[in-house]
Design a protein around this motif. Structure first.
Motif, PDB file in Angstrom:
ATOM      1  N   ASP A 168       1.023  -1.546   0.365  1.00 18.74           N
ATOM      2  CA  ASP A 168      -0.044  -0.216  -0.082  1.00 18.74           C
ATOM      3  C   ASP A 168       1.034   1.096  -0.077  1.00 18.74           C
ATOM      4  OD1 ASP A 168      -2.266  -1.389  -0.311  1.00 18.74           O
ATOM      5  OD2 ASP A 168      -2.725  -1.470   2.375  1.00 18.74           O
ATOM      6  N   GLY A 169       2.092   0.943  -0.123  1.00 21.48           N
ATOM      7  CA  GLY A 169       3.254   2.233   0.426  1.00 21.48           C
ATOM      8  C   GLY A 169       2.576   3.329   1.567  1.00 21.48           C
ATOM      9  N   ASP A 170       2.132   2.829   2.663  1.00 20.29           N
ATOM     10  CA  ASP A 170       1.999   3.157   4.011  1.00 20.29           C
ATOM     11  C   ASP A 170       3.290   3.049   4.314  1.00 20.29           C
ATOM     12  OD1 ASP A 170       0.580   4.549   6.110  1.00 20.29           O
ATOM     13  OD2 ASP A 170      -1.064   3.473   5.955  1.00 20.29           O
ATOM     14  N   ILE A 171       4.089   4.331   5.222  1.00 24.43           N
ATOM     15  CA  ILE A 171       5.105   4.657   5.310  1.00 24.43           C
ATOM     16  C   ILE A 171       5.455   3.840   7.327  1.00 24.43           C
ATOM     17  CG2 ILE A 171       7.100   5.606   6.195  1.00 24.43           C
ATOM     18  CD1 ILE A 171       6.910   6.791   2.853  1.00 24.43           C
ATOM     19  N   GLU A 172       3.904   4.910   7.634  1.00 21.66           N
ATOM     20  CA  GLU A 172       3.668   5.147   9.225  1.00 21.66           C
ATOM     21  C   GLU A 172       3.428   3.506   9.454  1.00 21.66           C
ATOM     22  OE1 GLU A 172       0.680   7.176  12.369  1.00 21.66           O
ATOM     23  OE2 GLU A 172       1.046   8.027  10.283  1.00 21.66           O
ATOM     24  N   ARG A 173       3.046   2.877   8.793  1.00 23.04           N
ATOM     25  CA  ARG A 173       1.669   1.945   9.192  1.00 23.04           C
ATOM     26  C   ARG A 173       3.085   0.770   8.842  1.00 23.04           C
ATOM     27  NH1 ARG A 173      -1.247  -2.578   6.731  1.00 23.04           N
ATOM     28  NH2 ARG A 173      -2.122  -0.381   4.867  1.00 23.04           N
ATOM     29  N   ALA A 174       4.085   0.643   8.319  1.00 17.69           N
ATOM     30  CA  ALA A 174       4.823   0.058   7.846  1.00 17.69           C
ATOM     31  C   ALA A 174       5.753   0.058   8.598  1.00 17.69           C
ATOM     32  CB  ALA A 174       5.605   0.237   6.105  1.00 17.69           C
ATOM     33  N   THR A 175       5.714   1.018   9.283  1.00 16.17           N
ATOM     34  CA  THR A 175       7.496   0.787  10.107  1.00 16.17           C
ATOM     35  C   THR A 175       6.707   0.232  11.921  1.00 16.17           C
ATOM     36  OG1 THR A 175       7.936   3.121   9.896  1.00 16.17           O
ATOM     37  CG2 THR A 175       8.236   2.818  11.186  1.00 16.17           C
ATOM     38  N   GLU A 176       5.091   0.669  11.709  1.00 17.14           N
ATOM     39  CA  GLU A 176       4.605   0.199  13.339  1.00 17.14           C
ATOM     40  C   GLU A 176       5.023  -1.077  12.861  1.00 17.14           C
ATOM     41  OE1 GLU A 176       1.491   2.039  12.959  1.00 17.14           O
ATOM     42  OE2 GLU A 176       1.856   3.577  14.136  1.00 17.14           O
ATOM     43  N   GLU A 177       4.690  -1.880  11.663  1.00 17.04           N
ATOM     44  CA  GLU A 177       4.542  -3.032  11.345  1.00 17.04           C
ATOM     45  C   GLU A 177       5.708  -4.116  11.418  1.00 17.04           C
ATOM     46  OE1 GLU A 177       1.897  -5.220  11.629  1.00 17.04           O
ATOM     47  OE2 GLU A 177      -0.038  -3.663  10.833  1.00 17.04           O
ATOM     48  N   THR A 178       6.563  -3.144  10.775  1.00 16.46           N
ATOM     49  CA  THR A 178       8.035  -3.725  11.165  1.00 16.46           C
ATOM     50  C   THR A 178       8.593  -4.214  12.812  1.00 16.46           C
ATOM     51  OG1 THR A 178       8.757  -2.767   9.320  1.00 16.46           O
ATOM     52  CG2 THR A 178      10.513  -2.868  10.575  1.00 16.46           C
ATOM     53  N   ALA A 179       7.396  -2.830  13.575  1.00 18.69           N
ATOM     54  CA  ALA A 179       8.490  -2.880  15.087  1.00 18.69           C
ATOM     55  C   ALA A 179       7.573  -4.061  15.379  1.00 18.69           C
ATOM     56  CB  ALA A 179       8.258  -1.877  15.694  1.00 18.69           C
ATOM     57  N   ASP A 180       6.215  -4.854  15.597  1.00 17.70           N
ATOM     58  CA  ASP A 180       5.378  -5.389  15.429  1.00 17.70           C
ATOM     59  C   ASP A 180       6.273  -7.110  15.671  1.00 17.70           C
ATOM     60  OD1 ASP A 180       3.970  -4.467  16.751  1.00 17.70           O
ATOM     61  OD2 ASP A 180       2.401  -4.114  15.626  1.00 17.70           O
ATOM     62  N   LEU A 181       6.753  -6.852  13.873  1.00 17.99           N
ATOM     63  CA  LEU A 181       6.999  -7.656  13.318  1.00 17.99           C
ATOM     64  C   LEU A 181       8.688  -8.698  14.156  1.00 17.99           C
ATOM     65  CD1 LEU A 181       7.285 -10.398  11.318  1.00 17.99           C
ATOM     66  CD2 LEU A 181       8.258  -9.189   9.645  1.00 17.99           C
ATOM     67  N   LEU A 182       8.979  -7.505  14.402  1.00 20.54           N
ATOM     68  CA  LEU A 182      10.922  -7.414  15.288  1.00 20.54           C
ATOM     69  C   LEU A 182      10.531  -8.162  16.489  1.00 20.54           C
ATOM     70  CD1 LEU A 182      12.818  -4.371  13.689  1.00 20.54           C
ATOM     71  CD2 LEU A 182      13.076  -7.057  13.325  1.00 20.54           C
ATOM     72  N   TYR A 183       9.531  -7.765  17.480  1.00 14.74           N
ATOM     73  CA  TYR A 183       9.484  -7.714  18.334  1.00 14.74           C
ATOM     74  C   TYR A 183       8.765  -9.954  18.857  1.00 14.74           C
ATOM     75  CZ  TYR A 183       5.394  -9.171  22.529  1.00 14.74           C
ATOM     76  OH  TYR A 183       5.058  -9.465  23.258  1.00 14.74           O
ATOM     77  N   HIS A 184       7.671 -10.273  17.990  1.00 16.35           N
ATOM     78  CA  HIS A 184       7.557 -11.462  17.507  1.00 16.35           C
ATOM     79  C   HIS A 184       8.535 -12.173  17.409  1.00 16.35           C
ATOM     80  CE1 HIS A 184       2.815  -9.579  18.139  1.00 16.35           C
ATOM     81  NE2 HIS A 184       3.174 -10.461  18.443  1.00 16.35           N
ATOM     82  N   ALA A 185       9.186 -11.715  16.297  1.00 20.06           N
ATOM     83  CA  ALA A 185      10.735 -12.643  15.887  1.00 20.06           C
ATOM     84  C   ALA A 185      11.251 -13.088  17.393  1.00 20.06           C
ATOM     85  CB  ALA A 185      11.450 -12.351  14.725  1.00 20.06           C
ATOM     86  N   LEU A 186      11.289 -11.874  17.964  1.00 21.01           N
ATOM     87  CA  LEU A 186      12.674 -12.042  18.614  1.00 21.01           C
ATOM     88  C   LEU A 186      12.308 -12.583  20.239  1.00 21.01           C
ATOM     89  CD1 LEU A 186      14.208  -8.354  20.025  1.00 21.01           C
ATOM     90  CD2 LEU A 186      15.794 -10.506  19.300  1.00 21.01           C
ATOM     91  N   VAL A 187      10.603 -12.891  20.741  1.00 19.39           N
ATOM     92  CA  VAL A 187       9.861 -13.976  21.325  1.00 19.39           C
ATOM     93  C   VAL A 187      10.174 -15.216  20.690  1.00 19.39           C
ATOM     94  CG1 VAL A 187       8.035 -14.126  22.189  1.00 19.39           C
ATOM     95  CG2 VAL A 187       8.440 -12.130  22.566  1.00 19.39           C
ATOM     96  N   ALA A 188       9.914 -15.088  19.198  1.00 21.12           N
ATOM     97  CA  ALA A 188      10.238 -16.354  18.905  1.00 21.12           C
ATOM     98  C   ALA A 188      11.370 -16.989  19.043  1.00 21.12           C
ATOM     99  CB  ALA A 188       8.855 -16.446  17.339  1.00 21.12           C
ATOM    100  N   LEU A 189      12.861 -16.072  18.884  1.00 19.71           N
ATOM    101  CA  LEU A 189      13.975 -17.136  18.543  1.00 19.71           C
ATOM    102  C   LEU A 189      14.492 -17.178  20.278  1.00 19.71           C
ATOM    103  CD1 LEU A 189      16.271 -16.975  16.824  1.00 19.71           C
ATOM    104  CD2 LEU A 189      16.913 -14.730  18.251  1.00 19.71           C
ATOM    105  N   ARG A 190      13.982 -16.402  21.354  1.00 25.64           N
ATOM    106  CA  ARG A 190      14.178 -16.992  21.970  1.00 25.64           C
ATOM    107  C   ARG A 190      13.637 -18.226  23.045  1.00 25.64           C
ATOM    108  NH1 ARG A 190      18.743 -15.458  25.407  1.00 25.64           N
ATOM    109  NH2 ARG A 190      19.207 -13.157  25.360  1.00 25.64           N
ATOM    110  N   ALA A 191      12.258 -18.367  22.559  1.00 20.47           N
ATOM    111  CA  ALA A 191      11.707 -19.604  23.110  1.00 20.47           C
ATOM    112  C   ALA A 191      12.164 -20.803  22.053  1.00 20.47           C
ATOM    113  CB  ALA A 191       9.818 -19.517  22.238  1.00 20.47           C
ATOM    114  N   VAL A 192      12.824 -20.735  21.288  1.00 14.80           N
ATOM    115  CA  VAL A 192      13.806 -21.684  21.004  1.00 14.80           C
ATOM    116  C   VAL A 192      14.719 -21.812  21.205  1.00 14.80           C
ATOM    117  CG1 VAL A 192      12.303 -21.807  19.212  1.00 14.80           C
ATOM    118  CG2 VAL A 192      14.119 -20.737  18.363  1.00 14.80           C
TER     119      VAL A 192
END
Length: 208
Positions: A168-192
């Motif tokens: 969609d080219g939505d910079i603000e939302r893409a930035t927020e979703e990147t932060a959310d993805l990084l958080y969930h990725a770190l949680v998943a990484l720590r869990a394993v």
């Protein structure tokens, strides 16, 4: 029972104590988050005590030799000591037991110093949550750590939402979703059993 003192290897003979009347500058940094906590001075005796006890000691022109946290309990466990290129300053990486500043703040510096590595701060928080996954907490991170299906589902959802925002080219939302993805990725990484340091090592090797 307190943790046993772990020896820190550091050769005091590499330092030049003659430049500032027997003192070297010590920059103290939180080893976990990278935040700069304080700047002080130390002489050979103070550093010898630091190495011997495993907790930071400094030398003040007004107070003399002092053990950080000796009265308040806000000690700084030594993780590593590193000399600078001129041998007249030391980077002390520590595990603090409380605030570094006499004003009761985490750092003697402004808030920017605490943002040295926001990913490390996040990773440290996730690690703390891992230690109390007893099923009674309302923490979202602990819910994710205790439910494999939930954390993998959320990881997939955040990746899709980021991709959609980019389409969609939505910079603000893409930035927020990147932060959310990084958080969930770190949680998943720590869990394993993975770690942020492991990710850093991979990226560092690829950069070379």
């Amino acid at each position: 029972m307190s943790e046993p003192v772990r020896a820190v290897a550091f050769d005091l003979d590499q330092l030049d104590f003659t430049k500032s009347g027997g003192l070297v500058t010590v920059v103290t940094q939180d080893a976990s988050t990278g935040a700069v906590l304080m700047v002080a001075h130390a002489d050979r005796e103070a550093l010898e005590y630091s190495l011997r006890t495993g907790e930071m000691h400094y030398r003040s022109r007004s107070r003399g030799l002092w053990h950080k946290g000796g009265t308040s309990g806000n000690v700084q466990r030594v993780v590593s000591l590193t000399a600078d290129c001129d041998a007249d300053a030391v980077l002390a990486r520590v595990a603090p037991a409380g605030p570094a500043c006499h004003n009761g703040t985490t750092s003697c510096f402004r808030e920017e110093a605490l943002q040295a590595d926001v990913f490390a701060t996040l990773d440290a928080t996730i690690t703390t949550r891992m230690q109390t996954t007893d099923g009674t907490s309302t923490s979202y991170t602990q819910r994710l750590l205790g439910d494999r299906n939930l954390r993998l589902k959320k990881l997939g959802e955040e990746a899709v939402e980021l991709a959609t925002a980019c389409v969609d080219g939505d910079i603000e939302r893409a930035t927020e979703e990147t932060a959310d993805l990084l958080y969930h990725a770190l949680v998943a990484l720590r869990a394993v059993g993975g770690s942020l340091d492991g990710v850093r090592a991979v990226l560092s090797s690829r950069a070379k």
